[in-house]
Scaffold this motif. Structure first.
Motif, PDB file in Angstrom:
ATOM      1  N   ARG A 105      -2.994  54.862  -1.766  1.00  0.00           N
ATOM      2  CA  ARG A 105      -2.077  56.016  -1.660  1.00  0.00           C
ATOM      3  C   ARG A 105      -0.822  55.783  -2.485  1.00  0.00           C
ATOM      4  N   SER A 106      -0.300  54.575  -2.468  1.00  0.00           N
ATOM      5  CA  SER A 106       0.904  54.253  -3.237  1.00  0.00           C
ATOM      6  C   SER A 106       0.631  54.331  -4.732  1.00  0.00           C
ATOM      7  N   LEU A 107      -0.501  53.818  -5.164  1.00  0.00           N
ATOM      8  CA  LEU A 107      -0.860  53.880  -6.582  1.00  0.00           C
ATOM      9  C   LEU A 107      -1.005  55.329  -7.037  1.00  0.00           C
ATOM     10  N   GLU A 108      -1.615  56.141  -6.201  1.00  0.00           N
ATOM     11  CA  GLU A 108      -1.768  57.563  -6.511  1.00  0.00           C
ATOM     12  C   GLU A 108      -0.396  58.222  -6.686  1.00  0.00           C
ATOM     13  N   PHE A 109       0.515  57.929  -5.785  1.00  0.00           N
ATOM     14  CA  PHE A 109       1.875  58.470  -5.845  1.00  0.00           C
ATOM     15  C   PHE A 109       2.582  57.994  -7.120  1.00  0.00           C
ATOM     16  N   LEU A 110       2.546  56.700  -7.379  1.00  0.00           N
ATOM     17  CA  LEU A 110       3.223  56.130  -8.548  1.00  0.00           C
ATOM     18  C   LEU A 110       2.613  56.655  -9.847  1.00  0.00           C
ATOM     19  N   GLU A 111       1.306  56.846  -9.843  1.00  0.00           N
ATOM     20  CA  GLU A 111       0.634  57.389 -11.031  1.00  0.00           C
ATOM     21  C   GLU A 111       1.035  58.853 -11.255  1.00  0.00           C
ATOM     22  N   SER A 112       1.181  59.613 -10.190  1.00  0.00           N
ATOM     23  CA  SER A 112       1.553  61.029 -10.326  1.00  0.00           C
ATOM     24  C   SER A 112       2.932  61.193 -10.961  1.00  0.00           C
ATOM     25  N   LEU A 113       3.760  60.167 -10.865  1.00  0.00           N
ATOM     26  CA  LEU A 113       5.104  60.207 -11.440  1.00  0.00           C
ATOM     27  C   LEU A 113       5.197  59.412 -12.745  1.00  0.00           C
ATOM     28  N   SER A 114       4.052  59.012 -13.286  1.00  0.00           N
ATOM     29  CA  SER A 114       3.958  58.245 -14.539  1.00  0.00           C
ATOM     30  C   SER A 114       4.711  56.923 -14.487  1.00  0.00           C
ATOM     31  N   LEU A 115       4.790  56.327 -13.313  1.00  0.00           N
ATOM     32  CA  LEU A 115       5.393  54.997 -13.183  1.00  0.00           C
ATOM     33  C   LEU A 115       4.341  53.917 -13.404  1.00  0.00           C
ATOM     34  N   VAL A 116       3.106  54.245 -13.080  1.00  0.00           N
ATOM     35  CA  VAL A 116       1.979  53.362 -13.363  1.00  0.00           C
ATOM     36  C   VAL A 116       0.875  54.202 -13.996  1.00  0.00           C
ATOM     37  N   HIS A 117      -0.033  53.531 -14.674  1.00  0.00           N
ATOM     38  CA  HIS A 117      -1.180  54.198 -15.288  1.00  0.00           C
ATOM     39  C   HIS A 117      -2.452  53.553 -14.766  1.00  0.00           C
ATOM     40  N   LYS A 118      -3.468  54.377 -14.590  1.00  0.00           N
ATOM     41  CA  LYS A 118      -4.788  53.858 -14.244  1.00  0.00           C
ATOM     42  C   LYS A 118      -5.580  53.728 -15.536  1.00  0.00           C
ATOM     43  N   LEU A 119      -6.107  52.540 -15.769  1.00  0.00           N
ATOM     44  CA  LEU A 119      -6.984  52.321 -16.903  1.00  0.00           C
ATOM     45  C   LEU A 119      -8.391  52.711 -16.447  1.00  0.00           C
ATOM     46  N   ASN A 120      -8.873  53.799 -16.970  1.00  0.00           N
ATOM     47  CA  ASN A 120     -10.149  54.333 -16.506  1.00  0.00           C
ATOM     48  C   ASN A 120     -11.328  53.424 -16.825  1.00  0.00           C
ATOM     49  N   SER A 121     -11.243  52.685 -17.918  1.00  0.00           N
ATOM     50  CA  SER A 121     -12.352  51.818 -18.311  1.00  0.00           C
ATOM     51  C   SER A 121     -12.559  50.656 -17.347  1.00  0.00           C
ATOM     52  N   SER A 122     -11.498  50.226 -16.675  1.00  0.00           N
ATOM     53  CA  SER A 122     -11.614  49.072 -15.780  1.00  0.00           C
ATOM     54  C   SER A 122     -11.234  49.390 -14.331  1.00  0.00           C
ATOM     55  N   HIS A 123     -10.764  50.606 -14.067  1.00  0.00           N
ATOM     56  CA  HIS A 123     -10.308  51.014 -12.732  1.00  0.00           C
ATOM     57  C   HIS A 123      -9.179  50.121 -12.226  1.00  0.00           C
ATOM     58  N   LYS A 124      -8.307  49.748 -13.159  1.00  0.00           N
ATOM     59  CA  LYS A 124      -7.164  48.917 -12.813  1.00  0.00           C
ATOM     60  C   LYS A 124      -5.885  49.660 -13.162  1.00  0.00           C
ATOM     61  N   TYR A 125      -4.788  49.200 -12.588  1.00  0.00           N
ATOM     62  CA  TYR A 125      -3.495  49.857 -12.766  1.00  0.00           C
ATOM     63  C   TYR A 125      -2.515  48.929 -13.459  1.00  0.00           C
ATOM     64  N   ILE A 126      -1.630  49.545 -14.242  1.00  0.00           N
ATOM     65  CA  ILE A 126      -0.608  48.799 -14.970  1.00  0.00           C
ATOM     66  C   ILE A 126       0.684  49.609 -14.930  1.00  0.00           C
ATOM     67  N   VAL A 127       1.803  48.917 -14.911  1.00  0.00           N
ATOM     68  CA  VAL A 127       3.104  49.587 -14.924  1.00  0.00           C
ATOM     69  C   VAL A 127       3.299  50.243 -16.284  1.00  0.00           C
ATOM     70  N   CYS A 128       3.833  51.441 -16.286  1.00  0.00           N
ATOM     71  CA  CYS A 128       4.131  52.145 -17.528  1.00  0.00           C
ATOM     72  C   CYS A 128       5.161  51.333 -18.322  1.00  0.00           C
ATOM     73  N   GLU A 129       4.900  51.125 -19.599  1.00  0.00           N
ATOM     74  CA  GLU A 129       5.835  50.374 -20.436  1.00  0.00           C
ATOM     75  C   GLU A 129       7.154  51.127 -20.625  1.00  0.00           C
ATOM     76  N   HIS A 130       7.138  52.413 -20.319  1.00  0.00           N
ATOM     77  CA  HIS A 130       8.325  53.251 -20.503  1.00  0.00           C
ATOM     78  C   HIS A 130       8.932  53.639 -19.155  1.00  0.00           C
ATOM     79  N   ILE A 131       8.783  52.787 -18.179  1.00  0.00           N
ATOM     80  CA  ILE A 131       9.204  53.082 -16.812  1.00  0.00           C
ATOM     81  C   ILE A 131      10.708  53.361 -16.704  1.00  0.00           C
TER      82      ILE A 131
END
Length: 158
Positions: free
Chosen positions: A68-94
């Motif tokens: 739920r937290s990842l979904e929230f953070l992703e919706s605000l472009s604070l993190v990105h989901k890498l679709n190829s690996s189903h992993k999350y990373i912090v946006c470099e432009h946070i």
């Protein structure tokens, strides 16, 4: 508190302030998820994030709360989901206050190093138009390109 910890805390305070301006809240769980991803400096799946938080950050996270937290953070472009690996990373432009462009991720297939580059609006428009011509609608314009970074390329046999 060491310098690294101070930087994390300062960044988290900036994020908290930005969210407050948008009427959003950085709950303790969201904060811990973001903190863990910042600390890891590499993409993590939700379950890897739970393990990493416990082992490296002394934080206990529940998998469902992490999702739920990842979904929230992703919706605000604070993190990105890498679709190829189903992993999350912090946006470099946070820390940026401007509107984020669609991301392009250059991913080293050897060491998994990632570089996030913003895609020009004209390129996204061209991609959307091409997709439409072929009977598709682009839902999330994000590109992930498998590459080999210069460091790994230097280590490869000739």
């Amino acid at each position: 508190m060491n310098t690294k910890e101070t930087c994390f805390e300062e960044l988290l305070e900036k994020v908290k302030k930005k969210l407050k301006e948008k009427g959003k809240t950085l709950t303790a769980t969201r904060r811990n998820v973001l903190y863990t991803l910042l600390h890891a400096k590499k993409p993590l799946s939700a379950y890897e994030l739970v393990d990493y938080a416990k082992e490296n950050c002394e934080k206990k996270l529940q998998a469902m709360s992490v999702y739920r937290s990842l979904e929230f953070l992703e919706s605000l472009s604070l993190v990105h989901k890498l679709n190829s690996s189903h992993k999350y990373i912090v946006c470099e432009h946070i820390e940026c206050d401007h509107e984020h462009k669609a991301p392009q991720f250059l991913i080293c297939s050897e060491c998994n190093k990632i570089s996030e580059q913003p895609l020009e609006s004209s390129l996204i428009l061209d991609l959307k138009n091409q997709a439409r011509k072929n009977g598709f609608t682009v839902m999330q314009p994000q590109l992930e390109i498998n590459c080999i970074c210069d460091d790994c390329l230097k280590q490869m046999p000739v």
